[in-house]
Design an enzyme around this catalytic site. Structure first.
Site, PDB file in Angstrom:
ATOM      1  N   ASP A  40      26.238  34.586  41.169  1.00 17.11           N
ATOM      2  CA  ASP A  40      26.956  32.995  41.733  1.00 17.11           C
ATOM      3  C   ASP A  40      28.382  33.211  42.537  1.00 17.11           C
ATOM      4  O   ASP A  40      28.862  32.844  42.273  1.00 17.11           O
ATOM      5  CB  ASP A  40      27.331  32.501  40.358  1.00 17.11           C
ATOM      6  CG  ASP A  40      26.150  31.799  39.054  1.00 17.11           C
ATOM      7  OD1 ASP A  40      25.066  32.257  39.792  1.00 17.11           O
ATOM      8  OD2 ASP A  40      26.283  31.345  38.357  1.00 17.11           O
ATOM      9  N   GLY A  57      26.420  33.599  28.607  1.00 16.30           N
ATOM     10  CA  GLY A  57      26.803  33.882  29.935  1.00 16.30           C
ATOM     11  C   GLY A  57      27.447  32.305  30.653  1.00 16.30           C
ATOM     12  O   GLY A  57      27.208  32.310  32.052  1.00 16.30           O
TER      13      GLY A  57
END
Length: 511
Positions: A133, A25
């Site tokens: 994010d 990730g």
């Protein structure tokens, strides 16, 4: 929240199969299909069971999430999903639509379902929706349709989850995925409370701990967030992630997470270094941690002050990992097992940023091995002997780990070197002024030089290790550390000579 409050609350503990493994990730170059297949083999061997596919720089995972996979891409993903199944690893496909999705637009929701349906046709049975994010401001259309950002995310997640048939493994990553993001606190976060109340109970929630990169994760902190989420979280652990600082690499053990956490969690996935091969230690030690409670207390290990877990010793886990990693270093990935290292003035040289472009001169550059069928060269009397690479040792890997340990902690040797360097710097003037301190300063300077030389020798042996794939991932880092300690070592030797000269002049003047 007071300690008394936390003891009164009934903690929400993990149930069902404990999710353990790796999340790809990070931001940066994604791993190759071959590397991922190798990861599945390692996970199976070490007892881990899950891989979460979420590389940030796979455009069709994040930026162009609406686009379906082309035929060639589909073939690769099908092969990857099949490889994971062959090694008993659950392949979890993650998609990250939060950059630009309009939650209230049915066409957007349909596009998301269509993309996940395609991946389901590839043989994937586990999925994840990530909203990490991203900007938290909703567009005007979404503001009219939903009372909050959390309600928008939960609505679409629940709908997709039901559309896919309520998979056994379905993970949700909130935008507020760690304690420091929660306003004003974890327990009073309206965002997290909405997630806990509205998200369907079969959906698990990813959580990184107190921070994005958490130094420690306590049982109390997990009980706190579990009470808000109304379920045990899956830890997305960034302890070994290095995408936020390209000059750092983390080769220390999985630590500062007590094994008492395991019954409080649904699982743990490590999001490690961007470089694939150096993650051997991160993944190996996580696997040891996951198995620790079942295997009982570690044997033949004296635990230090920071090692209070009766079931898991980070130092023992690290030693086990480095011992196995040494075998990987010594196995060749070259056809026929031949390794060619160029010699220049008797030193092994690899291509890389440490070495300027060198002109080829036949008198100064000879291959270590050649396939020309010539008789082996034998040095004459008085000539330098042939260069022979020393084999890499376990101590070399322990030193390597110490120099590239963890985000909040240096290894023992690295700490000692920094302390000695600080002492030498602070005491240099006193050593020059007082004769009785000169000997001690020079003695400690010599010991520091010896430590620097050990780093250089480690670099040389690493550079000649047969497995070049591991070396290429490490090379920029070990090159930088070698250059740094070499410079400091030469500086300390020069200062020592200057001090001796000063003391010599003083004695001469006294005479």
């Amino acid at each position: 929240m007071s300690k008394a409050d936390s003891t009164k609350r009934q903690p929400v503990t993990g149930t069902g199969r404990f999710i353990s493994g790796v999340v790809e990730g990070f931001y940066g170059r994604p791993w190759t299909m071959e590397q991922r297949t190798e990861l599945f083999k390692r996970e199976q061997k070490w007892g881990l069971n899950t891989y979460l596919y979420a590389p940030k720089d796979d455009y069709k995972h994040r930026m162009y999430w609406r686009d379906l996979y082309a035929a060639e891409e589909a073939e690769q993903l099908m092969g990857l999903i099949s490889a994971a199944k062959q090694h008993d690893v659950e392949f979890v496909y993650a998609i990250s639509p939060g950059l630009d999705i309009t939650f209230s637009n049915p066409k957007e929701v349909a596009a998301l379902k269509r993309k996940l349906d395609q991946v389901k046709e590839f043989g994937c049975r586990s999925f994840s929706l990530l909203f990490d994010d991203i900007e938290t401001e909703m567009c005007p259309a979404d503001k009219q349709a939903f009372s909050s950002f959390a309600h928008a995310q939960v609505a679409i997640t629940n709908e997709v989850y039901k559309h896919l048939g309520e998979p056994e493994v379905f993970l949700f990553c909130p935008t507020d995925y760690c304690a420091v993001f929660c306003t004003p606190s974890v327990t009073q976060s309206s965002y997290l409370n909405t997630v806990g109340e509205k998200l369907l109970p079969g959906i698990d929630v990813l959580w990184t701990g107190p921070k994005v990169v958490s130094h420690k994760i306590s049982v109390e902190s997990i009980e706190e967030v579990s009470s808000v989420l109304k379920r045990a979280p899956v830890i997305w652990d960034n302890i070994h992630a290095n995408d936020y600082d390209p000059q750092r690499l983390f080769l220390g053990p999985y630590k500062d997470r007590p094994t008492d956490l395991i019954p409080k969690l649904k699982g743990v996935l490590t999001n490690p270094n961007c470089e694939f091969y150096p993650n051997f230690v991160a993944i190996h030690t996580l696997a040891t941690w996951c198995k620790a409670p079942a295997e009982g207390a570690p044997r033949d290990v004296e635990m230090g002050d920071e090692e209070q877990d009766p079931c898991y010793s980070p130092q023992k886990a690290l030693n086990l990992a480095l011992t196995d990693w040494l075998e990987e270093f010594m196995s060749t990935d070259q056809p026929g097992g031949r390794v060619v290292v160029t010699l220049i003035h008797g030193m092994s040289v690899l291509p890389g940023p440490c070495h300027p472009r060198l002109k080829k001169e036949s008198s100064e550059e000879e291959p270590m091995q050649t396939d020309m069928g010539e008789s082996p060269y034998v040095p004459g009397p008085g000539e330098n002997p042939l260069y022979t690479a020393e084999p890499l040792t376990l101590d070399d890997l322990k030193l390597l780990s110490d120099l590239f340990y963890l985000p909040y902690e240096h290894g023992t040797t690295a700490r000692t070197m920094l302390q000695e360097l600080d002492w030498l710097k602070n005491q240099s003037q006193a050593a020059a002024a007082e004769t009785d301190k000169t000997a001690e300063w020079c003695s400690r300077a010599q010991q520091f030089d010896n430590m620097c030389e050990a780093v250089v020798q480690m670099f040389n042996r690493l550079s000649n290790a047969p497995n070049r794939s591991i070396l290429y991932d490490l090379y920029n880092y070990i090159c930088d550390i070698k250059s740094g300690v070499g410079l400091v070592g030469r500086a300390s030797s020069a200062v020592c000579l200057d001090i001796i000269k000063v003391q010599g002049l003083k004695k001469k003047n006294c005479l």
